[in-house]
Design a protein around this motif. Structure first.
Motif, PDB file in Angstrom:
ATOM      1  N   LYS A  67      -9.169  53.551 -26.932  1.00 45.48           N
ATOM      2  CA  LYS A  67      -8.625  55.153 -27.847  1.00 45.48           C
ATOM      3  C   LYS A  67      -8.580  54.854 -28.500  1.00 45.48           C
ATOM      4  O   LYS A  67      -8.937  56.115 -29.483  1.00 45.48           O
ATOM      5  N   LEU A  68      -7.756  54.038 -29.138  1.00 40.25           N
ATOM      6  CA  LEU A  68      -7.208  54.325 -30.311  1.00 40.25           C
ATOM      7  C   LEU A  68      -8.865  53.811 -32.083  1.00 40.25           C
ATOM      8  O   LEU A  68      -8.422  54.470 -32.558  1.00 40.25           O
ATOM      9  N   ASP A  69      -9.170  53.329 -31.198  1.00 36.22           N
ATOM     10  CA  ASP A  69     -10.707  52.639 -31.558  1.00 36.22           C
ATOM     11  C   ASP A  69     -11.328  54.013 -31.683  1.00 36.22           C
ATOM     12  O   ASP A  69     -12.003  53.507 -32.756  1.00 36.22           O
ATOM     13  N   ASP A  70     -12.085  54.443 -30.656  1.00 38.44           N
ATOM     14  CA  ASP A  70     -12.517  55.976 -30.462  1.00 38.44           C
ATOM     15  C   ASP A  70     -11.973  56.512 -31.720  1.00 38.44           C
ATOM     16  O   ASP A  70     -12.981  57.303 -32.605  1.00 38.44           O
ATOM     17  N   LEU A  71     -10.281  57.082 -31.640  1.00 43.30           N
ATOM     18  CA  LEU A  71      -9.992  57.978 -32.710  1.00 43.30           C
ATOM     19  C   LEU A  71      -9.924  57.703 -34.072  1.00 43.30           C
ATOM     20  O   LEU A  71     -10.161  58.165 -34.988  1.00 43.30           O
ATOM     21  N   SER A  72     -10.195  56.439 -34.568  1.00 40.44           N
ATOM     22  CA  SER A  72     -10.269  55.818 -35.978  1.00 40.44           C
ATOM     23  C   SER A  72     -11.659  55.458 -35.700  1.00 40.44           C
ATOM     24  O   SER A  72     -11.406  55.125 -37.406  1.00 40.44           O
ATOM     25  N   ASP A  73     -12.279  55.843 -35.507  1.00 41.83           N
ATOM     26  CA  ASP A  73     -13.842  55.400 -35.793  1.00 41.83           C
ATOM     27  C   ASP A  73     -14.346  53.631 -35.730  1.00 41.83           C
ATOM     28  O   ASP A  73     -14.640  53.894 -36.628  1.00 41.83           O
ATOM     29  N   HIS A  74     -13.384  53.427 -35.094  1.00 41.26           N
ATOM     30  CA  HIS A  74     -13.856  52.019 -35.214  1.00 41.26           C
ATOM     31  C   HIS A  74     -12.910  51.347 -36.405  1.00 41.26           C
ATOM     32  O   HIS A  74     -13.123  49.987 -37.010  1.00 41.26           O
ATOM     33  N   GLY A  75     -11.698  51.900 -36.766  1.00 41.01           N
ATOM     34  CA  GLY A  75     -11.140  51.275 -38.024  1.00 41.01           C
ATOM     35  C   GLY A  75     -10.296  50.626 -38.094  1.00 41.01           C
ATOM     36  O   GLY A  75     -10.331  50.947 -36.566  1.00 41.01           O
ATOM     37  N   ASN A  76      -9.922  50.319 -39.426  1.00 38.34           N
ATOM     38  CA  ASN A  76      -8.534  49.062 -38.733  1.00 38.34           C
ATOM     39  C   ASN A  76      -7.338  50.040 -38.335  1.00 38.34           C
ATOM     40  O   ASN A  76      -6.245  50.136 -39.095  1.00 38.34           O
ATOM     41  N   HIS A  77      -7.133  50.291 -37.315  1.00 38.55           N
ATOM     42  CA  HIS A  77      -6.079  50.870 -36.848  1.00 38.55           C
ATOM     43  C   HIS A  77      -4.534  50.249 -36.777  1.00 38.55           C
ATOM     44  O   HIS A  77      -2.902  51.198 -37.033  1.00 38.55           O
ATOM     45  N   GLN A  78      -4.295  49.192 -36.845  1.00 40.74           N
ATOM     46  CA  GLN A  78      -3.284  48.282 -36.390  1.00 40.74           C
ATOM     47  C   GLN A  78      -1.925  49.208 -35.323  1.00 40.74           C
ATOM     48  O   GLN A  78      -1.339  48.798 -35.563  1.00 40.74           O
ATOM     49  N   GLY A  79      -3.143  49.114 -34.910  1.00 39.92           N
ATOM     50  CA  GLY A  79      -2.357  49.890 -33.010  1.00 39.92           C
ATOM     51  C   GLY A  79      -1.730  51.231 -33.663  1.00 39.92           C
ATOM     52  O   GLY A  79      -0.912  51.592 -32.677  1.00 39.92           O
ATOM     53  N   VAL A  80      -2.014  52.026 -34.478  1.00 43.89           N
ATOM     54  CA  VAL A  80      -1.162  53.893 -34.716  1.00 43.89           C
ATOM     55  C   VAL A  80      -2.228  54.238 -34.578  1.00 43.89           C
ATOM     56  O   VAL A  80      -2.637  54.250 -35.559  1.00 43.89           O
ATOM     57  N   VAL A  81      -2.561  55.652 -34.433  1.00 50.01           N
ATOM     58  CA  VAL A  81      -3.304  56.478 -35.014  1.00 50.01           C
ATOM     59  C   VAL A  81      -2.337  57.890 -34.797  1.00 50.01           C
ATOM     60  O   VAL A  81      -1.589  57.801 -34.186  1.00 50.01           O
TER      61      VAL A  81
END
Length: 255
Positions: A67-81
């Motif tokens: 879900k975080l991968d999708d929200l961040s467009d597969h950016g390096n979100h480090q577990g938080v969006v």
């Protein structure tokens, strides 16, 4: 703040440092819509982000990594969006009025059609470090504030006013009319080490490949050059900006 411009995605901030800076800002309650934390991922930083979000009474949801991968467009979100309201650019007139009211001499950075969001983010980070009090970018043919920009800037955009203008040439003319001296970068010009950057100034950094556009170059009061003796006679835009900004910082603080 750190946003993604893809219209199919919500505006988002992601990455630990960017989110921490966002949640520390005075506008956090107005900006933040929802905080997403990765399920079964535990760290001190994520715990503190969760605690801060709860203290602000923000909506927090634990979600799977995809879900975080999708929200961040597969950016390096480090577990938080964090989903947020769109980035709030500042009006130039408002910024000039604020500086005048605070008796501050303008120290602006103008980015002439900079396209690489990583360069943009790196430059914003340096600009904040040296005390730039406003960054000016064009609306077209240039990177705006995106998720990757905010990620690279590691929170600098929470503290640095960014102005987005329709016509860069007209904006520079407005700055000159307000008594601001315009400096640009070129292969031929004054050695930057002799640059006196005191007073109200604006530094223009050009496009990564083409440098300053012709019309913008015609508005510059003085060109600066960074001497090089190697085989590659150009520098990355963010590196060049960093060198020049720190020279300006030294000139303005030491003298």
């Amino acid at each position: 703040m750190h946003t993604i411009s893809n219209k199919e995605l919500p505006e988002v901030v992601f990455g630990i440092h960017a989110v921490q800076e966002l949640l520390k800002s005075d506008q956090a309650l107005q900006k933040v819509n929802k905080v997403y934390l990765q399920k079964n991922l535990h760290s001190g930083s994520l715990t503190r982000i969760n605690q801060r979000a709860q203290a602000l009474h923000l909506v927090v949801q634990a979600v799977p990594k995809n879900k975080l991968d999708d929200l961040s467009d597969h950016g390096n979100h480090q577990g938080v969006v964090v989903t947020v309201s769109p980035f709030a650019y500042v009006e130039l007139d408002t910024l000039l009025e604020q500086l005048h009211a605070n008796q501050q001499e303008p120290f602006f950075l103008i980015l002439d059609n900079l396209n690489d969001p990583r360069n943009f983010g790196s430059i914003l980070r340096t600009a904040d470090a040296v005390g730039v009090n406003g960054v000016i970018i064009p609306k077209r043919r240039a990177s705006g504030v995106t998720g990757l920009v905010a990620k690279t800037a590691t929170g600098a955009i929470e503290h640095l006013p960014i102005v987005r203008v329709t016509n860069l040439v007209q904006t520079i003319q407005q700055l000159k009319a307000a008594g601001i001296w315009i400096f640009g970068t070129d292969m031929t010009g004054t050695d930057y080490r002799h640059w006196n950057a005191q007073g109200p100034i604006a530094l223009v950094i050009g496009n990564e490949g083409k440098g300053l556009s012709t019309l913008v170059k015609q508005q510059v009061d003085q060109m600066l050059t960074i001497p090089m003796i190697g085989h590659v006679q150009s520098l990355n835009a963010s590196v060049a900006a960093g060198i020049l900004l720190y020279q300006a910082f030294t000139s303005r603080k030491v003298n």
